[in-house]
Design a protein around this motif. Structure first.
Motif, PDB file in Angstrom:
ATOM      1  N   ILE A   1       0.866  -1.178   0.000  1.00  0.00           N
ATOM      2  CA  ILE A   1       0.000   0.000   0.000  1.00  0.00           C
ATOM      3  C   ILE A   1       0.907   1.233   0.000  1.00  0.00           C
ATOM      4  CG2 ILE A   1      -1.721   1.302   1.308  1.00  0.00           C
ATOM      5  CD1 ILE A   1      -2.577  -1.401   2.540  1.00  0.00           C
ATOM      6  N   PRO A   2       0.642   2.183  -0.899  1.00  0.00           N
ATOM      7  CA  PRO A   2       1.497   3.375  -0.935  1.00  0.00           C
ATOM      8  C   PRO A   2       1.548   4.088   0.410  1.00  0.00           C
ATOM      9  CG  PRO A   2       0.011   3.323  -2.825  1.00  0.00           C
ATOM     10  CD  PRO A   2      -0.396   2.203  -1.912  1.00  0.00           C
ATOM     11  N   PHE A   3       2.733   4.495   0.817  1.00  0.00           N
ATOM     12  CA  PHE A   3       3.005   5.253   2.038  1.00  0.00           C
ATOM     13  C   PHE A   3       2.903   4.424   3.320  1.00  0.00           C
ATOM     14  CE2 PHE A   3       0.603   8.455  -0.647  1.00  0.00           C
ATOM     15  CZ  PHE A   3       1.727   9.021  -1.207  1.00  0.00           C
ATOM     16  N   ILE A   4       2.496   3.161   3.244  1.00  0.00           N
ATOM     17  CA  ILE A   4       2.259   2.374   4.456  1.00  0.00           C
ATOM     18  C   ILE A   4       3.085   1.094   4.443  1.00  0.00           C
ATOM     19  CG2 ILE A   4       0.526   1.020   5.715  1.00  0.00           C
ATOM     20  CD1 ILE A   4      -1.497   3.061   5.031  1.00  0.00           C
ATOM     21  N   GLN A   5       3.740   0.840   5.563  1.00  0.00           N
ATOM     22  CA  GLN A   5       4.452  -0.418   5.742  1.00  0.00           C
ATOM     23  C   GLN A   5       3.475  -1.431   6.330  1.00  0.00           C
ATOM     24  OE1 GLN A   5       7.650  -0.758   4.695  1.00  0.00           O
ATOM     25  NE2 GLN A   5       7.410   1.344   3.985  1.00  0.00           N
ATOM     26  N   ARG A   6       3.672  -2.690   6.043  1.00  0.00           N
ATOM     27  CA  ARG A   6       2.769  -3.749   6.504  1.00  0.00           C
ATOM     28  C   ARG A   6       2.581  -3.741   8.032  1.00  0.00           C
ATOM     29  NH1 ARG A   6      -0.903  -6.044   3.990  1.00  0.00           N
ATOM     30  NH2 ARG A   6      -1.033  -8.265   3.762  1.00  0.00           N
ATOM     31  N   TRP A   7       3.654  -3.457   8.769  1.00  0.00           N
ATOM     32  CA  TRP A   7       3.594  -3.475  10.228  1.00  0.00           C
ATOM     33  C   TRP A   7       2.709  -2.368  10.786  1.00  0.00           C
ATOM     34  CZ3 TRP A   7       5.101   0.940  12.641  1.00  0.00           C
ATOM     35  CH2 TRP A   7       5.962   1.791  11.951  1.00  0.00           C
ATOM     36  N   MET A   8       2.383  -1.354   9.977  1.00  0.00           N
ATOM     37  CA  MET A   8       1.579  -0.229  10.451  1.00  0.00           C
ATOM     38  C   MET A   8       0.089  -0.575  10.557  1.00  0.00           C
ATOM     39  SD  MET A   8       3.404   2.628   8.095  1.00  0.00           S
ATOM     40  CE  MET A   8       3.208   4.180   8.933  1.00  0.00           C
ATOM     41  N   LEU A   9      -0.390  -1.532   9.770  1.00  0.00           N
ATOM     42  CA  LEU A   9      -1.825  -1.839   9.740  1.00  0.00           C
ATOM     43  C   LEU A   9      -2.398  -2.261  11.095  1.00  0.00           C
ATOM     44  CD1 LEU A   9      -2.249  -3.498   6.238  1.00  0.00           C
ATOM     45  CD2 LEU A   9      -3.014  -1.240   6.985  1.00  0.00           C
ATOM     46  N   PRO A  10      -1.748  -3.153  11.848  1.00  0.00           N
ATOM     47  CA  PRO A  10      -2.297  -3.487  13.172  1.00  0.00           C
ATOM     48  C   PRO A  10      -2.394  -2.263  14.089  1.00  0.00           C
ATOM     49  CG  PRO A  10      -0.684  -5.123  12.526  1.00  0.00           C
ATOM     50  CD  PRO A  10      -0.602  -4.009  11.516  1.00  0.00           C
ATOM     51  N   THR A  11      -1.449  -1.355  13.991  1.00  0.00           N
ATOM     52  CA  THR A  11      -1.487  -0.137  14.795  1.00  0.00           C
ATOM     53  C   THR A  11      -2.671   0.731  14.389  1.00  0.00           C
ATOM     54  OG1 THR A  11       0.905  -0.195  15.031  1.00  0.00           O
ATOM     55  CG2 THR A  11      -0.172   1.906  15.482  1.00  0.00           C
ATOM     56  N   PHE A  12      -2.887   0.882  13.083  1.00  0.00           N
ATOM     57  CA  PHE A  12      -4.040   1.654  12.605  1.00  0.00           C
ATOM     58  C   PHE A  12      -5.348   1.035  13.084  1.00  0.00           C
ATOM     59  CE2 PHE A  12      -1.442   3.078   8.695  1.00  0.00           C
ATOM     60  CZ  PHE A  12      -0.928   4.159   9.391  1.00  0.00           C
ATOM     61  N   ARG A  13      -5.437  -0.277  13.005  1.00  0.00           N
ATOM     62  CA  ARG A  13      -6.669  -0.954  13.455  1.00  0.00           C
ATOM     63  C   ARG A  13      -6.933  -0.668  14.928  1.00  0.00           C
ATOM     64  NH1 ARG A  13      -4.512  -5.161   9.994  1.00  0.00           N
ATOM     65  NH2 ARG A  13      -5.845  -5.257   8.139  1.00  0.00           N
ATOM     66  N   ARG A  14      -5.911  -0.802  15.745  1.00  0.00           N
ATOM     67  CA  ARG A  14      -6.076  -0.532  17.176  1.00  0.00           C
ATOM     68  C   ARG A  14      -6.451   0.923  17.426  1.00  0.00           C
ATOM     69  NH1 ARG A  14      -1.581  -3.828  17.512  1.00  0.00           N
ATOM     70  NH2 ARG A  14      -0.235  -2.037  17.789  1.00  0.00           N
ATOM     71  N   ASP A  15      -5.803   1.834  16.721  1.00  0.00           N
ATOM     72  CA  ASP A  15      -6.108   3.258  16.906  1.00  0.00           C
ATOM     73  C   ASP A  15      -7.538   3.585  16.495  1.00  0.00           C
ATOM     74  OD1 ASP A  15      -3.601   3.779  17.874  1.00  0.00           O
ATOM     75  OD2 ASP A  15      -2.866   4.777  16.070  1.00  0.00           O
ATOM     76  N   LEU A  16      -8.007   2.983  15.417  1.00  0.00           N
ATOM     77  CA  LEU A  16      -9.340   3.310  14.903  1.00  0.00           C
ATOM     78  C   LEU A  16     -10.473   2.715  15.741  1.00  0.00           C
ATOM     79  CD1 LEU A  16      -8.788   3.134  11.048  1.00  0.00           C
ATOM     80  CD2 LEU A  16      -9.106   5.160  12.473  1.00  0.00           C
TER      81      LEU A  16
END
Length: 173
Positions: free
Chosen positions: A76-91
Motif C-alpha cells: 500500500i502506498p506510504f504504508i508499511q505492513r507493520w503499520m496496519l495493526p497499529t491503525f486498526r487498534r487506533d481506529l
C-alpha cells in the motif's frame, strides 16, 4: 501520523477530481450534528473541527479503500505492513471515532472508483481483529437512514448494530 494523513488526503483529491471546497462545505453542514455525537464538548473552533473531520475522515476512507485494493498482499502506498495493526487498534479506540454519517458523506463524495460499500470495506479492514470469516453476514445490519446517523463508524461497521451519539429526542441504545 499527521504527514501520512495529509498524503492520503492530497492523493484522494488529486486522483478523484473531487473539489476540496465542495467536501469541506458538506462537512460544515454536518458539524453541529457531529458535535452532538461526542460525550464531551470538543474544544475546537468551527473551522478546526471541520478540518479535523475532513483530514481524519478522508484518511480513514482512503485507508479502507487502499487495504481493499491491495488485499492480495501488494504494498500500500506510504504504508508499511507493520503499520496496519497499529491503525486498526487506533481506529477502534472510542476517542478516535468519527460519526458514521461523516464517513459515509466523505465516502459518497469521493467514491467514483470504489465498487464496494463503506461497510464492507470496514469489515474487511477490521476482520483480523474480529476473527471471523469475511463471507459471514453480520447478525444485524442497520438499514434506515435514521439508524445509520446515530451510529459510530465502529459500531455500524464492525459490531453491526446501532449505538452511539444522542440526538434530540433519542437516547443512545
Amino acid at each position: 501520523m499527521e504527514r501520512l494523513k495529509q498524503k492520503f488526503v492530497h492523493r484522494l483529491f488529486d486522483q478523484n477530481g473531487v473539489k476540496l471546497d465542495l467536501v469541506k462545505n458538506a462537512l460544515e453542514k454536518l458539524e453541529e450534528e457531529a458535535r452532538i455525537c461526542y460525550s464531551e464538548e470538543i474544544p475546537l473552533k468551527s473551522d478546526k473541527f471541520v478540518e479535523m473531520m475532513l483530514i481524519d475522515g478522508c484518511f480513514i476512507v482512503e485507508l479502507l479503500r487502499e487495504v481493499w485494493q491491495h488485499k492480495s498482499g501488494h504494498q500500500i502506498p506510504f504504508i508499511q505492513r507493520w503499520m496496519l495493526p497499529t491503525f486498526r487498534r487506533d481506529l477502534i479506540m472510542l476517542e478516535n471515532q468519527l460519526p458514521f454519517f461523516v464517513l459515509s458523506e466523505l465516502f459518497q463524495m469521493t467514491s467514483s472508483r470504489t465498487p464496494i460499500s463503506l461497510q464492507k470495506l470496514a469489515l474487511h479492514f477490521f476482520n483480523p481483529l474480529l476473527q471471523r470469516d469475511l463471507d459471514t453476514t453480520p447478525p444485524k445490519m442497520i438499514s434506515t437512514d435514521q439508524e445509520s446517523k446515530r451510529g459510530t463508524f465502529l459500531t455500524f461497521s464492525v459490531l453491526a448494530f446501532s449505538q452511539g451519539c444522542r440526538t434530540e429526542g433519542n437516547s443512545a441504545s
